[in-house]
Design a protein around this motif. Sequence first.
Motif, PDB file in Angstrom:
ATOM      1  N   THR A 253      67.583  48.541  36.512  1.00  0.00           N
ATOM      2  CA  THR A 253      67.280  47.917  35.218  1.00  0.00           C
ATOM      3  C   THR A 253      67.375  46.398  35.324  1.00  0.00           C
ATOM      4  OG1 THR A 253      69.587  48.129  34.489  1.00  0.00           O
ATOM      5  CG2 THR A 253      68.062  49.906  33.892  1.00  0.00           C
ATOM      6  N   ASP A 255      67.904  43.016  32.909  1.00  0.00           N
ATOM      7  CA  ASP A 255      68.385  42.565  31.605  1.00  0.00           C
ATOM      8  C   ASP A 255      67.545  41.378  31.127  1.00  0.00           C
ATOM      9  OD1 ASP A 255      69.920  41.228  29.517  1.00  0.00           O
ATOM     10  OD2 ASP A 255      71.607  42.495  30.134  1.00  0.00           O
ATOM     11  N   ASN A 311      67.243  39.981  19.259  1.00  0.00           N
ATOM     12  CA  ASN A 311      67.025  41.422  19.369  1.00  0.00           C
ATOM     13  C   ASN A 311      66.615  42.040  18.032  1.00  0.00           C
ATOM     14  OD1 ASN A 311      67.714  41.924  22.244  1.00  0.00           O
ATOM     15  ND2 ASN A 311      69.706  41.125  21.599  1.00  0.00           N
ATOM     16  N   LYS A 385      65.166  45.841  30.264  1.00  0.00           N
ATOM     17  CA  LYS A 385      66.052  46.333  29.190  1.00  0.00           C
ATOM     18  C   LYS A 385      66.127  45.269  28.113  1.00  0.00           C
ATOM     19  CE  LYS A 385      70.495  46.231  29.690  1.00  0.00           C
ATOM     20  NZ  LYS A 385      71.878  46.398  30.183  1.00  0.00           N
ATOM     21  N   PRO A 386      65.347  45.460  27.011  1.00  0.00           N
ATOM     22  CA  PRO A 386      64.524  46.623  26.633  1.00  0.00           C
ATOM     23  C   PRO A 386      63.122  46.543  27.238  1.00  0.00           C
ATOM     24  CG  PRO A 386      64.451  44.993  24.897  1.00  0.00           C
ATOM     25  CD  PRO A 386      65.377  44.428  25.954  1.00  0.00           C
ATOM     26  N   ASN A 448      65.997  52.650  25.615  1.00  0.00           N
ATOM     27  CA  ASN A 448      66.007  51.257  25.151  1.00  0.00           C
ATOM     28  C   ASN A 448      64.585  50.695  25.131  1.00  0.00           C
ATOM     29  OD1 ASN A 448      66.695  48.701  24.371  1.00  0.00           O
ATOM     30  ND2 ASN A 448      68.215  48.372  26.000  1.00  0.00           N
ATOM     31  N   GLN A 449      63.862  50.968  24.043  1.00  0.00           N
ATOM     32  CA  GLN A 449      62.507  50.467  23.859  1.00  0.00           C
ATOM     33  C   GLN A 449      62.426  49.659  22.568  1.00  0.00           C
ATOM     34  OE1 GLN A 449      59.200  53.230  24.263  1.00  0.00           O
ATOM     35  NE2 GLN A 449      60.522  54.717  25.272  1.00  0.00           N
TER      36      GLN A 449
END
Length: 470
Positions: A253, A255, A311, A385-386, A448-449
């Motif tokens: 992943t 970030d 976010n 992510k995401p 996590n979308q």
Amino acid sequence: MAVDVAREEKALREVTDRLVEDYGEAHPAERVEAVVGAVRKRFEGHSVRDFVPILVERIARRELDPTRTKTAAVQVDLSKSGPSGPAADTTNVFAAVAGRFVPVRLSEHKRTLGVVAAGAAVVLAVGVAFAVQQSDSPSATTAAPALTTVHGVVGSEKSAFFDDPKVADALAKHGLKVDVEPAGSRQIATSVDLGKFDFAFPSSSAAAELVQRKSGVTGKYVPFSSPMAIATFKPIADLLTQAGIVAPGATTTFDVEKYLSLAEKGVQWNQLEGNSTYAVPKNVLVSTTDPRTSNSAAMYLAVTAYVANDNTIVRGAKAEDYAVSRVSRLFTRQGYTEASSDGPFKDYLSNGMGTVPMAWIYEAQYVDAAVHNQLKPDMVLMYPKPTVMSQHTVVPLNDKGDRLGKLLTTDPDLQRLAAEHGFRPTDTTLFTNVTAAHQVPVDINLVNQVTPPDYDTLEHLLDGVAKSYN
């Protein structure tokens, strides 16, 4: 003549088994069984049963593979009205078969017709056998039916799918030949002359919505999807792991929030602590396509704008301006960017990390390359992510395009082939089967979308980034 039901049932089971074995790659067993059952029903109620399995097999083969040669012998229609009874049925079948191959003058063969009326098994066997033999001879071949050509403009990442001969064969079985021109998805929506095409196939619902608005159509199909991902190399992933941006695991992943913070400071690769593998004076950036023409870059903008906006989905002019002020440098510092996603991924595959240390791609591109043995051992797939799911959307511009969109969405063979090219079809087990068979580490669930901003907001963000190039 008594009908031997058990023998007929056994013969039909053997027919079905043969057809499943012969057409297993093109059709699931359920499809073959359904065709055999449907053909068999055509012979219900007729007393001459000896050659029903032969006729069923011939007709079923023709329907499972329309390119096979056809003969009148296997197109016998026993449902025609007329005299009933064993003699009449036998004579009708014999006439249909023998009439195709042998001129019969009734006045010279009264005795033969009497034998046929009593029991024509032997004569019928000769007729059917001759029909079968003739159907496979060069002199009996007929031209394959003409295919309807469907023209489309598609996102470049789907070119390999439509170029696949197996896809062409699957479409031909439904009477279609598809010709496509690749283009960036935003090019499709903004500058392509759609009047030349029967369908448009951009790579997101936002681009598809713009196509619908321009064309005045409401219909659409979403035959498959693909999340956005990052293609990189193990030395790069290791560097970014030390920097706290990448987390290895069953899947790797990336970030986005930590990356955005690093990129805003203008950090270069040679400034990363402990970097001895890629110590070059270049900004730490993910390579994308041009956001003014390509959907994949628009999806990158959707993700980074969401993160930049604390976010939260971007809404309103103030939030749009703030997000653009934070993320525009992710694009403008890249230098030249290509119009569609096919180019950067080909550079990634062929030129190595010296040119493209990180490429923003569709997951499907990486999986497709893995299936076709194009990956090198040090190549790594990372999930941001995401991330965001890209819905590959067919917009039919006429009836031919609608027919294709429906087929791509519902036909089991085309759905299976889409999975083999890395896309996630409606039945996700098709995708997981492919990735498991080729040992591609993918995240099936992707919890996590982000939800992309609405159409108008995304357009405003793209306009803001476009202005920052000037």
